[in-house]
Scaffold this motif. Sequence first.
Motif, PDB file in Angstrom:
ATOM      1  N   GLY A  33       0.771  -1.341   0.116  1.00 16.20           N
ATOM      2  CA  GLY A  33       0.069   0.124   0.106  1.00 16.20           C
ATOM      3  C   GLY A  33       0.777   1.168   0.000  1.00 16.20           C
ATOM      4  O   GLY A  33       0.467   2.357  -0.566  1.00 16.20           O
ATOM      5  N   ILE A  34       1.959   1.251   0.865  1.00 18.98           N
ATOM      6  CA  ILE A  34       2.955   2.221   0.538  1.00 18.98           C
ATOM      7  C   ILE A  34       3.289   2.484  -0.733  1.00 18.98           C
ATOM      8  O   ILE A  34       3.489   3.570  -1.189  1.00 18.98           O
ATOM      9  N   GLN A  35       3.796   1.624  -1.603  1.00 17.67           N
ATOM     10  CA  GLN A  35       4.262   1.602  -2.872  1.00 17.67           C
ATOM     11  C   GLN A  35       3.133   1.934  -3.620  1.00 17.67           C
ATOM     12  O   GLN A  35       3.271   2.847  -4.640  1.00 17.67           O
ATOM     13  N   HIS A  36       1.921   1.817  -3.576  1.00 21.04           N
ATOM     14  CA  HIS A  36       0.782   2.213  -3.987  1.00 21.04           C
ATOM     15  C   HIS A  36       0.908   3.628  -4.194  1.00 21.04           C
ATOM     16  O   HIS A  36       0.673   4.342  -5.183  1.00 21.04           O
ATOM     17  N   GLY A  37       1.046   4.283  -2.933  1.00 21.29           N
ATOM     18  CA  GLY A  37       1.092   5.764  -2.990  1.00 21.29           C
ATOM     19  C   GLY A  37       2.259   6.594  -3.536  1.00 21.29           C
ATOM     20  O   GLY A  37       2.219   7.524  -4.203  1.00 21.29           O
ATOM     21  N   LEU A  38       3.510   5.773  -3.387  1.00 19.88           N
ATOM     22  CA  LEU A  38       4.520   6.278  -4.151  1.00 19.88           C
ATOM     23  C   LEU A  38       4.292   6.197  -5.521  1.00 19.88           C
ATOM     24  O   LEU A  38       4.741   7.053  -6.260  1.00 19.88           O
ATOM     25  N   ASN A  39       3.818   5.103  -6.038  1.00 19.05           N
ATOM     26  CA  ASN A  39       3.757   4.992  -7.401  1.00 19.05           C
ATOM     27  C   ASN A  39       2.758   6.082  -8.013  1.00 19.05           C
ATOM     28  O   ASN A  39       3.045   6.455  -9.286  1.00 19.05           O
ATOM     29  N   ALA A  40       1.888   6.333  -7.295  1.00 20.82           N
ATOM     30  CA  ALA A  40       0.820   7.457  -7.804  1.00 20.82           C
ATOM     31  C   ALA A  40       1.477   8.737  -7.718  1.00 20.82           C
ATOM     32  O   ALA A  40       1.348   9.504  -8.672  1.00 20.82           O
ATOM     33  N   GLY A  41       2.106   9.121  -6.682  1.00 21.97           N
ATOM     34  CA  GLY A  41       3.108  10.074  -6.641  1.00 21.97           C
ATOM     35  C   GLY A  41       3.910  10.353  -8.015  1.00 21.97           C
ATOM     36  O   GLY A  41       4.220  11.473  -8.339  1.00 21.97           O
ATOM     37  N   THR A  42       4.571   9.256  -8.421  1.00 22.64           N
ATOM     38  CA  THR A  42       5.519   9.345  -9.386  1.00 22.64           C
ATOM     39  C   THR A  42       4.884   9.734 -10.711  1.00 22.64           C
ATOM     40  O   THR A  42       5.185  10.277 -11.573  1.00 22.64           O
ATOM     41  N   ARG A  43       3.729   9.143 -10.813  1.00 21.48           N
ATOM     42  CA  ARG A  43       2.724   9.510 -12.027  1.00 21.48           C
ATOM     43  C   ARG A  43       2.273  10.797 -12.018  1.00 21.48           C
ATOM     44  O   ARG A  43       1.918  11.351 -13.154  1.00 21.48           O
ATOM     45  N   LEU A  44       2.124  11.381 -10.848  1.00 23.20           N
ATOM     46  CA  LEU A  44       1.638  12.851 -10.712  1.00 23.20           C
ATOM     47  C   LEU A  44       2.722  13.690 -10.364  1.00 23.20           C
ATOM     48  O   LEU A  44       2.233  14.857  -9.967  1.00 23.20           O
ATOM     49  N   LEU A 189     -19.168   2.707 -15.102  1.00 22.79           N
ATOM     50  CA  LEU A 189     -17.636   2.726 -14.351  1.00 22.79           C
ATOM     51  C   LEU A 189     -17.929   2.453 -12.838  1.00 22.79           C
ATOM     52  O   LEU A 189     -16.962   1.665 -12.311  1.00 22.79           O
ATOM     53  N   ALA A 190     -19.121   2.577 -12.354  1.00 20.43           N
ATOM     54  CA  ALA A 190     -19.307   2.448 -10.855  1.00 20.43           C
ATOM     55  C   ALA A 190     -19.267   0.757 -10.518  1.00 20.43           C
ATOM     56  O   ALA A 190     -19.226   0.248  -9.707  1.00 20.43           O
ATOM     57  N   SER A 191     -19.326   0.110 -11.722  1.00 16.01           N
ATOM     58  CA  SER A 191     -19.530  -1.408 -11.543  1.00 16.01           C
ATOM     59  C   SER A 191     -18.019  -1.992 -11.393  1.00 16.01           C
ATOM     60  O   SER A 191     -17.972  -3.237 -11.235  1.00 16.01           O
ATOM     61  N   ASN A 192     -17.073  -1.191 -11.680  1.00 13.97           N
ATOM     62  CA  ASN A 192     -15.504  -1.637 -11.660  1.00 13.97           C
ATOM     63  C   ASN A 192     -15.147  -1.457 -10.166  1.00 13.97           C
ATOM     64  O   ASN A 192     -15.133  -0.299  -9.732  1.00 13.97           O
ATOM     65  N   ALA A 193     -14.599  -2.663  -9.633  1.00 12.21           N
ATOM     66  CA  ALA A 193     -14.049  -2.207  -8.419  1.00 12.21           C
ATOM     67  C   ALA A 193     -12.718  -1.159  -8.763  1.00 12.21           C
ATOM     68  O   ALA A 193     -11.992  -1.586  -9.748  1.00 12.21           O
ATOM     69  N   VAL A 194     -12.426  -0.304  -7.741  1.00  9.63           N
ATOM     70  CA  VAL A 194     -11.252   0.506  -7.856  1.00  9.63           C
ATOM     71  C   VAL A 194     -10.006   0.170  -7.435  1.00  9.63           C
ATOM     72  O   VAL A 194      -9.921  -0.441  -6.282  1.00  9.63           O
ATOM     73  N   LYS A 195      -9.019   0.096  -8.154  1.00  8.54           N
ATOM     74  CA  LYS A 195      -7.687  -0.342  -7.766  1.00  8.54           C
ATOM     75  C   LYS A 195      -6.925   0.606  -6.671  1.00  8.54           C
ATOM     76  O   LYS A 195      -7.179   1.704  -7.019  1.00  8.54           O
ATOM     77  N   ASN A 196      -6.216   0.004  -5.807  1.00  9.53           N
ATOM     78  CA  ASN A 196      -5.614   0.805  -4.884  1.00  9.53           C
ATOM     79  C   ASN A 196      -4.430   1.873  -5.565  1.00  9.53           C
ATOM     80  O   ASN A 196      -3.799   0.973  -6.382  1.00  9.53           O
ATOM     81  N   GLY A 197      -4.354   3.110  -5.424  1.00  8.59           N
ATOM     82  CA  GLY A 197      -3.458   3.995  -6.051  1.00  8.59           C
ATOM     83  C   GLY A 197      -4.012   4.452  -7.410  1.00  8.59           C
ATOM     84  O   GLY A 197      -3.250   5.180  -7.964  1.00  8.59           O
TER      85      GLY A 197
END
Length: 221
Positions: A33-44, A189-197
Amino acid sequence: MAINLYIVRHGETYFNFLHRFQGWSDAPLTPKGIQHGLNAGTRLANIHFDGVYSSDLTRAVHTARYILKNNTANSPLEPNELPDFREQFFGSFEGIDSEAVTTTLSAYTTKTFDTYSDLITGYGMAETMNTIRLADPFTFAENDEQWWQRVSHGFDDIRNRHHDGDNVLIVSHGTTIRGIADKLNRHDLASNAVKNGALMQIELMSNSANISRFNDDTTVF
């Protein structure tokens, strides 16, 4: 007026890993989960955010901090906490195994479902939230009207804080993100589970909003 919203789901928590309903419960991030946050930060990383917000739940606050750790565009250093963007409150189902919750909820519907996502696909977000409230013996859980009242208040708050063209980051939660998509008439879209990050991008106007990206965990901005 158009504010550019980047709404990210928090990173994986231990309740996510154990397939438990989380809601307002405050399980910490896993190493993944920490990596999910860091990865999102890299993309943004290249986006200057004029405002950064998270729900006040620890997993969202920490994910926002990990996103900002990789930001290189002079964005705020800390998120502002907005309780309006919390997850739906699941009441008596908080912390319960998701399969057990789905089995219980199926007793309040005309069909049985294997997963929570199947229930959403079959009945939609609003009816799913209302069923959770109905099935909660202590009626702690939020129904659709209660949930949307606070989330729509959160959007009004963002409108009041920001100006045309501002970029705003919000770290929120899976069911809340799906519910927002449903309220914006994107039931597909709402029918799709949202991926972490993963990211939902919204153009927020004075009286409307449009989704341009959903469940995006690959685009580098």
